[in-house]
Design a protein around this motif. Structure first.
Motif, PDB file in Angstrom:
ATOM      1  N   UNK A 314      -6.239 -44.663 -35.404  1.00  0.00           N
ATOM      2  CA  UNK A 314      -5.296 -44.603 -34.283  1.00  0.00           C
ATOM      3  C   UNK A 314      -5.910 -45.157 -32.993  1.00  0.00           C
ATOM      4  N   UNK A 315      -7.194 -45.529 -33.035  1.00  0.00           N
ATOM      5  CA  UNK A 315      -7.844 -46.163 -31.892  1.00  0.00           C
ATOM      6  C   UNK A 315      -7.814 -47.678 -32.095  1.00  0.00           C
ATOM      7  N   UNK A 316      -7.215 -48.401 -31.171  1.00  0.00           N
ATOM      8  CA  UNK A 316      -7.085 -49.847 -31.344  1.00  0.00           C
ATOM      9  C   UNK A 316      -8.435 -50.562 -31.400  1.00  0.00           C
ATOM     10  N   UNK A 317      -9.355 -50.294 -30.462  1.00  0.00           N
ATOM     11  CA  UNK A 317     -10.662 -50.975 -30.551  1.00  0.00           C
ATOM     12  C   UNK A 317     -11.382 -50.687 -31.868  1.00  0.00           C
ATOM     13  N   UNK A 318     -11.330 -49.421 -32.298  1.00  0.00           N
ATOM     14  CA  UNK A 318     -11.999 -49.058 -33.553  1.00  0.00           C
ATOM     15  C   UNK A 318     -11.329 -49.749 -34.731  1.00  0.00           C
ATOM     16  N   UNK A 319     -10.013 -49.752 -34.770  1.00  0.00           N
ATOM     17  CA  UNK A 319      -9.288 -50.348 -35.894  1.00  0.00           C
ATOM     18  C   UNK A 319      -9.555 -51.844 -35.992  1.00  0.00           C
TER      19      UNK A 319
END
Length: 420
Positions: A314-319
């Motif tokens: 659900x975290x864009x940078x992580x994904x």
């Protein structure tokens, strides 16, 4: 005597020394390898081409999108079922002329798709190409290895299998774009044209390559007696089921879990493909030093990326970061796995490769099916990454156990000599 130590002479095989052979220049040999890579690109592009065109194909042939989707899963199933027996039965045919025949079938099948005006005709066209697909993929890497000096075998394998990554980056997106602008019939015409170019290149560049196989179905049970080869096939199946289970439904995952807009999903898929294309050639550079180490590293990275996507998707940078790492890791696996298979069954390379291809294609169908069931369930798209991570973790465990067993087996003669 172990299966891997069986000599070709025991089965009436003809051995062919590695390398381009008399009268074949190094340049011509490498151009032939590139042609094989383009062939892989064309076959993989054709296999997945309908994915981006399902709505227009369904509307044009008056069938549901789900029915149109069988053009992909059915293709994979036919290739998986027929790859091993057809490759083995073609074991006595000169490889140059076998490749030419497969490409003629490929072009004919796609031209039939161009003129198809009913679902039945289009499905028949797909079956024709699928029959050629399994055999081509089974023999392409083994042929590339024979064309170049032994020290360049891994590089040649990486070039041939680079067609898989290139199809992900360019093939399917371009085919979809052509189909959306000019109709899905035109997209099939385009891949038929690519196949014709490969056919001309094969006829022009490849030397005569006498068959190394026996041409008998007895080769299949013979190579299956090799326990390490069975492990390689099992690892391939688990990895590819996990990958396609998650990647087939990466669009709903990114939209519903990560919150990526529809327009950005295509950009991220392109980034995934570019990462995979780079990973393919990184693997080609390192797998020659250690096939086992490359496979372990790629599986650890892929398993970790999928597990972290489940936890932090659900975290864009992580994904986005994890998607890139997943692409890098996955692209290294076809090169590593194919090289492992070729090393384990050098005397029956085509039969062994056909089992690898069968596992690969069956995994496409099974992974997409299982992923669809998960996405439609109450768990939603997030669960696909967790299940995929579990499957790749199992593949890693089998790989480690197989390597441990091989080390134990290799040390056994030394202990016996000491005791004697």
């Amino acid at each position: 005597m172990t299966p891997t130590s069986t000599t070709p002479a025991q089965h009436g095989q003809r051995t062919v020394a590695p390398g381009p052979g008399p009268g074949t220049s190094p340049l011509r040999a490498w151009l032939a390898v590139i042609a094989l890579g383009l062939g892989t690109f064309s076959f993989v592009t054709t296999e997945t081409l309908p994915i981006g065109l399902l709505p227009s194909i369904g509307a044009g042939l008056d069938v549901s999108v789900g029915t149109a989707g069988f053009l992909v899963t059915g293709f994979a199933a036919v290739a998986a079922i027929t790859a091993a027996p057809l490759t083995t039965l073609c074991g006595r045919i000169d490889r140059k002329w076998l490749l030419a025949g497969l490409l003629v079938l490929y072009v004919a099948g796609n031209l039939l798709a161009v003129i198809a005006n009913s679902y039945g005709v289009l499905l028949g066209a797909r079956v024709l190409v699928a029959l050629a697909h399994g055999v081509f993929w089974s023999i392409a890497a083994a042929i590339a290895v024979r064309l170049v000096p032994e020290r360049h075998a891994v590089r040649a394998t990486a070039l041939v299998l680079g067609g898989i990554s290139l199809a992900s980056v360019l093939g399917v997106p371009l085919g979809t774009m052509i189909g959306q602008r000019s109709g899905w019939h035109t997209a099939f015409a385009a891949v038929a044209a690519i196949g014709f170019v490969v056919l001309v290149a094969v006829l022009s560049l490849l030397p005569s390559l006498p068959a190394q196989g026996t041409g008998s179905l007895a080769a299949l049970p013979r190579v299956l007696r090799n326990s390490r080869l069975r492990a390689a096939v099992a690892v391939t199946a688990l990895v590819m089921i996990g990958h396609f289970l998650a990647f087939t439904y990466i669009t709903p995952y990114l939209e519903q879990v990560t919150g990526i807009s529809e327009g950005m999903v295509g950009v991220l898929l392109l980034v995934f493909g570019v990462a995979g294309f780079a990973g393919n050639f990184v693997a080609g550079a390192v797998v020659g030093r250690s096939v086992h180490g490359t496979l372990v590293g790629a599986l650890v990275l892929m398993t970790g990326s999928l597990a972290l996507l489940w936890a932090f998707g659900d975290s864009r940078p992580a994904a986005i970061t994890l998607l890139v790492l997943w692409g890098l890791a996955f692209a290294a696996l076809p090169v590593g796995l194919q090289t492992w298979v070729l090393q384990l069954a050098k005397e029956e390379s085509d039969a062994a490769s056909s089992l690898y291809v069968a596992a690969f294609n069956a995994a496409i169908a099974l992974g997409a099916l299982a992923g669809g069931l998960l996405v439609d369930s109450a768990t939603g798209p997030r669960a696909v990454t967790a299940v995929a991570a579990a499957l790749t973790a199992c593949a890693l465990l089998i790989l480690l156990l197989s390597a441990r067993s091989a080390r134990t087996h290799n040390r056994a003669p030394a202990r016996n000599l000491t005791n004697a």
